[in-house]
Design a protein around this motif. Structure first.
Motif, mmCIF file in Angstrom:
data_model
loop_
_atom_site.group_PDB
_atom_site.id
_atom_site.type_symbol
_atom_site.label_atom_id
_atom_site.label_comp_id
_atom_site.label_asym_id
_atom_site.label_seq_id
_atom_site.Cartn_x
_atom_site.Cartn_y
_atom_site.Cartn_z
ATOM 1 N N THR A 91 0.833 -1.185 0.000
ATOM 2 C CA THR A 91 0.000 0.000 0.000
ATOM 3 C C THR A 91 0.868 1.234 0.000
ATOM 4 N N THR A 92 0.512 2.180 -0.842
ATOM 5 C CA THR A 92 1.185 3.461 -0.841
ATOM 6 C C THR A 92 0.146 4.499 -0.483
ATOM 7 N N ALA A 93 0.337 5.214 0.581
ATOM 8 C CA ALA A 93 -0.599 6.250 1.000
ATOM 9 C C ALA A 93 0.129 7.579 1.052
ATOM 10 N N SER A 132 -5.094 11.401 0.735
ATOM 11 C CA SER A 132 -5.047 10.805 -0.601
ATOM 12 C C SER A 132 -4.421 9.436 -0.449
ATOM 13 N N LEU A 133 -5.085 8.431 -0.993
ATOM 14 C CA LEU A 133 -4.639 7.050 -0.822
ATOM 15 C C LEU A 133 -4.477 6.359 -2.167
ATOM 16 N N GLU A 134 -3.423 5.565 -2.289
ATOM 17 C CA GLU A 134 -3.177 4.758 -3.477
ATOM 18 C C GLU A 134 -2.951 3.322 -3.029
ATOM 19 N N PHE A 135 -3.648 2.381 -3.655
ATOM 20 C CA PHE A 135 -3.508 0.965 -3.315
ATOM 21 C C PHE A 135 -3.077 0.199 -4.548
ATOM 22 N N SER A 136 -2.179 -0.769 -4.360
ATOM 23 C CA SER A 136 -1.683 -1.539 -5.491
ATOM 24 C C SER A 136 -2.454 -2.835 -5.706
ATOM 25 N N SER A 137 -3.300 -3.225 -4.735
ATOM 26 C CA SER A 137 -4.132 -4.420 -4.926
ATOM 27 C C SER A 137 -5.491 -4.218 -4.270
ATOM 28 N N ALA A 138 -6.474 -4.868 -4.834
ATOM 29 C CA ALA A 138 -7.848 -4.741 -4.331
ATOM 30 C C ALA A 138 -7.973 -5.237 -2.896
ATOM 31 N N SER A 139 -7.163 -6.198 -2.508
ATOM 32 C CA SER A 139 -7.250 -6.744 -1.158
ATOM 33 C C SER A 139 -6.844 -5.736 -0.081
ATOM 34 N N GLU A 140 -6.147 -4.682 -0.446
ATOM 35 C CA GLU A 140 -5.689 -3.670 0.518
ATOM 36 C C GLU A 140 -6.673 -2.518 0.691
ATOM 37 N N VAL A 141 -7.602 -2.374 -0.244
ATOM 38 C CA VAL A 141 -8.487 -1.209 -0.263
ATOM 39 C C VAL A 141 -9.342 -1.118 0.990
#
Length: 86
Positions: free
Chosen positions: A2-4, A25-34
């Motif tokens: 996860t990159t936040a 502002s949040l950025e996630f690299s996989s759906a499982s982290e959202v």
């Protein structure tokens, strides 16, 4: 992974009595982290919103994996709304 990206001054450099965080502002690299990432961000915004009791929280999906969680005066206090960016 996860990159936040937080739109705030880091705690160590934050001035006493300074402005509270109004958005994340949040950025996630996989759906499982959202889910977990958004839950944590909303919990942080709840703490900020409770201090003023003037607005609610809006979670906006900007594009897949990219979200903002922000205090929003158009959302009633105590409520959280979800939206998609156009």
């Amino acid at each position: 992974m996860t990159t936040a990206t937080l739109e705030r001054i880091p705690a160590a450099a934050e001035p006493t009595g300074g402005p509270a965080v109004r958005s994340l502002s949040l950025e996630f690299s996989s759906a499982s982290e959202v889910h977990a990432g958004l839950e944590k961000a909303v919990a942080e915004m709840i703490e900020v919103a409770a201090k003023d009791a003037e607005c609610g929280i809006r979670v906006t999906r900007l594009h897949p994996g990219s979200y903002t969680v922000a205090l929003d005066a158009s959302v009633p206090f105590g409520e959280t709304y979800e939206s998609f960016a156009a």
